[in-house]
Motif scaffolding. Sequence first.
Motif, PDB file in Angstrom:
ATOM      1  N   GLY A 276       0.781  -1.222   0.000  1.00 35.35           N
ATOM      2  CA  GLY A 276       0.000   0.000   0.000  1.00 35.35           C
ATOM      3  C   GLY A 276       0.810   1.267   0.000  1.00 35.35           C
ATOM      4  N   LEU A 277       2.087   1.189  -0.357  1.00 35.22           N
ATOM      5  CA  LEU A 277       2.915   2.384  -0.412  1.00 35.22           C
ATOM      6  C   LEU A 277       2.684   3.147  -1.711  1.00 35.22           C
ATOM      7  CD1 LEU A 277       6.380   1.095   0.907  1.00 35.22           C
ATOM      8  CD2 LEU A 277       4.389   1.868   2.211  1.00 35.22           C
ATOM      9  N   SER A 278       2.978   4.435  -1.691  1.00 34.04           N
ATOM     10  CA  SER A 278       3.001   5.196  -2.934  1.00 34.04           C
ATOM     11  C   SER A 278       4.265   4.831  -3.699  1.00 34.04           C
ATOM     12  CB  SER A 278       2.990   6.695  -2.644  1.00 34.04           C
ATOM     13  OG  SER A 278       4.230   7.095  -2.081  1.00 34.04           O
ATOM     14  N   ALA A 279       4.316   5.196  -4.976  1.00 39.82           N
ATOM     15  CA  ALA A 279       5.499   4.902  -5.775  1.00 39.82           C
ATOM     16  C   ALA A 279       6.740   5.542  -5.171  1.00 39.82           C
ATOM     17  CB  ALA A 279       5.292   5.378  -7.211  1.00 39.82           C
ATOM     18  N   GLN A 280       6.612   6.787  -4.719  1.00 40.65           N
ATOM     19  CA  GLN A 280       7.765   7.471  -4.147  1.00 40.65           C
ATOM     20  C   GLN A 280       8.194   6.829  -2.835  1.00 40.65           C
ATOM     21  OE1 GLN A 280       7.705  11.534  -2.202  1.00 40.65           O
ATOM     22  NE2 GLN A 280       8.715  12.077  -4.147  1.00 40.65           N
ATOM     23  N   GLU A 281       7.226   6.471  -1.997  1.00 42.29           N
ATOM     24  CA  GLU A 281       7.558   5.796  -0.733  1.00 42.29           C
ATOM     25  C   GLU A 281       8.272   4.471  -1.008  1.00 42.29           C
ATOM     26  OE1 GLU A 281       3.890   7.329   2.145  1.00 42.29           O
ATOM     27  OE2 GLU A 281       3.608   5.606   0.803  1.00 42.29           O
ATOM     28  N   ALA A 282       7.783   3.740  -1.996  1.00 45.83           N
ATOM     29  CA  ALA A 282       8.396   2.453  -2.332  1.00 45.83           C
ATOM     30  C   ALA A 282       9.819   2.640  -2.847  1.00 45.83           C
ATOM     31  CB  ALA A 282       7.540   1.730  -3.367  1.00 45.83           C
ATOM     32  N   TYR A 283      10.007   3.673  -3.664  1.00 45.65           N
ATOM     33  CA  TYR A 283      11.329   3.978  -4.216  1.00 45.65           C
ATOM     34  C   TYR A 283      12.322   4.292  -3.091  1.00 45.65           C
ATOM     35  CZ  TYR A 283      14.679   6.287  -7.441  1.00 45.65           C
ATOM     36  OH  TYR A 283      15.772   6.666  -8.181  1.00 45.65           O
ATOM     37  N   VAL A 284      11.877   5.088  -2.131  1.00 44.71           N
ATOM     38  CA  VAL A 284      12.736   5.422  -0.996  1.00 44.71           C
ATOM     39  C   VAL A 284      13.043   4.170  -0.173  1.00 44.71           C
ATOM     40  CG1 VAL A 284      12.876   6.716   1.170  1.00 44.71           C
ATOM     41  CG2 VAL A 284      11.962   7.816  -0.892  1.00 44.71           C
ATOM     42  N   LEU A 285      12.018   3.346   0.082  1.00 46.14           N
ATOM     43  CA  LEU A 285      12.237   2.141   0.877  1.00 46.14           C
ATOM     44  C   LEU A 285      13.233   1.206   0.189  1.00 46.14           C
ATOM     45  CD1 LEU A 285      11.503   0.518   3.399  1.00 46.14           C
ATOM     46  CD2 LEU A 285       9.660  -0.556   2.078  1.00 46.14           C
ATOM     47  N   CYS A 286      13.170   1.121  -1.133  1.00 44.68           N
ATOM     48  CA  CYS A 286      14.137   0.297  -1.863  1.00 44.68           C
ATOM     49  C   CYS A 286      15.560   0.801  -1.632  1.00 44.68           C
ATOM     50  CB  CYS A 286      13.828   0.300  -3.360  1.00 44.68           C
ATOM     51  SG  CYS A 286      12.381  -0.683  -3.811  1.00 44.68           S
ATOM     52  N   SER A 287      15.720   2.110  -1.576  1.00 45.29           N
ATOM     53  CA  SER A 287      17.041   2.676  -1.339  1.00 45.29           C
ATOM     54  C   SER A 287      17.515   2.434   0.083  1.00 45.29           C
ATOM     55  CB  SER A 287      17.024   4.184  -1.619  1.00 45.29           C
ATOM     56  OG  SER A 287      18.321   4.717  -1.682  1.00 45.29           O
ATOM     57  N   LEU A 288      16.581   2.395   1.022  1.00 47.48           N
ATOM     58  CA  LEU A 288      16.931   2.247   2.431  1.00 47.48           C
ATOM     59  C   LEU A 288      17.120   0.803   2.866  1.00 47.48           C
ATOM     60  CD1 LEU A 288      14.484   4.813   4.079  1.00 47.48           C
ATOM     61  CD2 LEU A 288      16.821   5.189   3.266  1.00 47.48           C
ATOM     62  N   ALA A 289      16.379  -0.115   2.255  1.00 51.33           N
ATOM     63  CA  ALA A 289      16.293  -1.432   2.890  1.00 51.33           C
ATOM     64  C   ALA A 289      16.235  -2.635   1.959  1.00 51.33           C
ATOM     65  CB  ALA A 289      15.058  -1.463   3.793  1.00 51.33           C
ATOM     66  N   VAL A 290      16.125  -2.456   0.648  1.00 47.01           N
ATOM     67  CA  VAL A 290      16.070  -3.592  -0.269  1.00 47.01           C
ATOM     68  C   VAL A 290      17.469  -3.858  -0.811  1.00 47.01           C
ATOM     69  CG1 VAL A 290      15.114  -4.479  -2.427  1.00 47.01           C
ATOM     70  CG2 VAL A 290      13.658  -3.173  -0.862  1.00 47.01           C
ATOM     71  N   ASN A 291      17.859  -5.124  -0.842  1.00 54.23           N
ATOM     72  CA  ASN A 291      19.180  -5.518  -1.327  1.00 54.23           C
ATOM     73  C   ASN A 291      19.069  -6.108  -2.727  1.00 54.23           C
ATOM     74  OD1 ASN A 291      20.694  -4.950   1.146  1.00 54.23           O
ATOM     75  ND2 ASN A 291      19.510  -6.636   2.015  1.00 54.23           N
ATOM     76  N   PHE A 292      19.855  -5.569  -3.653  1.00 53.91           N
ATOM     77  CA  PHE A 292      19.844  -6.045  -5.033  1.00 53.91           C
ATOM     78  C   PHE A 292      21.135  -6.818  -5.307  1.00 53.91           C
ATOM     79  CE2 PHE A 292      16.795  -2.650  -4.988  1.00 53.91           C
ATOM     80  CZ  PHE A 292      15.769  -3.136  -5.789  1.00 53.91           C
ATOM     81  N   HIS A 293      20.970  -7.982  -5.938  1.00 50.99           N
ATOM     82  CA  HIS A 293      22.087  -8.877  -6.208  1.00 50.99           C
ATOM     83  C   HIS A 293      22.147  -9.203  -7.698  1.00 50.99           C
ATOM     84  CE1 HIS A 293      22.551 -10.071  -1.857  1.00 50.99           C
ATOM     85  NE2 HIS A 293      21.283  -9.696  -1.845  1.00 50.99           N
ATOM     86  N   ILE A 294      23.360  -9.441  -8.180  1.00 50.55           N
ATOM     87  CA  ILE A 294      23.508  -9.987  -9.528  1.00 50.55           C
ATOM     88  C   ILE A 294      23.153 -11.465  -9.469  1.00 50.55           C
ATOM     89  CG2 ILE A 294      25.131 -10.497 -11.392  1.00 50.55           C
ATOM     90  CD1 ILE A 294      26.740  -8.060 -10.514  1.00 50.55           C
ATOM     91  N   THR A 295      22.150 -11.868 -10.214  1.00 46.94           N
ATOM     92  CA  THR A 295      21.750 -13.277 -10.244  1.00 46.94           C
ATOM     93  C   THR A 295      22.712 -14.073 -11.101  1.00 46.94           C
ATOM     94  OG1 THR A 295      19.485 -12.412 -10.263  1.00 46.94           O
ATOM     95  CG2 THR A 295      19.751 -14.793 -10.452  1.00 46.94           C
TER      96      THR A 295
END
Length: 327
Positions: A276-295
Amino acid sequence: MAHHILKANRDTVHLGGFSHQLKPVLTIHSGDSIDVETYTGFYVYDKAPPAFLTPEFIEICQHLPQERKVNSGPHLLTGPIYITNAQPGDVLEVNLEAISPRLPVGFNAIYPNKGALPKYFSEQKVQFIPLDLKEKIAEFPLGSGIKIPLKPFFGILGVATAENRSSVPPGNYGGNIDNKELQAGSRIFLPIFVPGALFSIGDGHSAQGDGEVDLTAIETSMNGRIKITLRTDLKLTTPIAETPTDIITMGFGQTLDAAFESALQQMIELLKRFVGLSAQEAYVLCSLAVNFHITQVVNLPQKGVHGMLSKAMLPKAITNCKLLSRC
């Protein structure tokens, strides 16, 4: 709900890709479970030690029917499995309940003009690697004392589409994802493109680093137990996965930048839709807490990046009900 046993033999495996024209080897209903066998190493079996070979595997390699050779990819896949009532637009939930090597040896292969550094490692090299199934380790190089933990998973989990496809590149149908996070206890959700879904599985890996840089992991014939559920309540355009600890989005592209952007966009959409986040909230959360890996960087023309969102951060009401689960 029924339980099935799907053995791997010349009549139940196919080589090289996905095709909606393949005759299903098993028909199941939503909620059914399957004990499934897979083999790997079709093109290296003549170099393999005895521990890598079984009579069924030799029969596959020497006498696989021509109609089971789908495309130019090197992978042997078990299937396809037809799921009753599955229709395009639905989603297939595949619960990976158990995964284990079925033989005490795997292999790694470097091939000319392939891998992440083809200019530097251009000589073909196939190495068979013993697996200590009791201790769940592989020593490499042999005698070095370097012990690699075995963390088995299926590199390929995918459904057929309206076009025949090679087993090499991954895509929105799944396929050669090579995501080492998809171990036992995980679930993957695949969009369905043709009636019955026509799900296939294979490309077992006993261990792999993110990137899979030399082209292969420890390629291993594998046993698994899966449960397949038809999800008419979900709508997806690309695969999503869930482990005991994380939600995973997957991006594919001809460059790592494109694959990363896709994985990021998928995570933003997931957070908007299920949290239920807004696009901007989700974008910020990705920067703060989501980890991206090379598969992986070797399944050309598609490279892969996956994003991992820890479920521990989310409200229990979301993780227990809304997020990819039936309420």
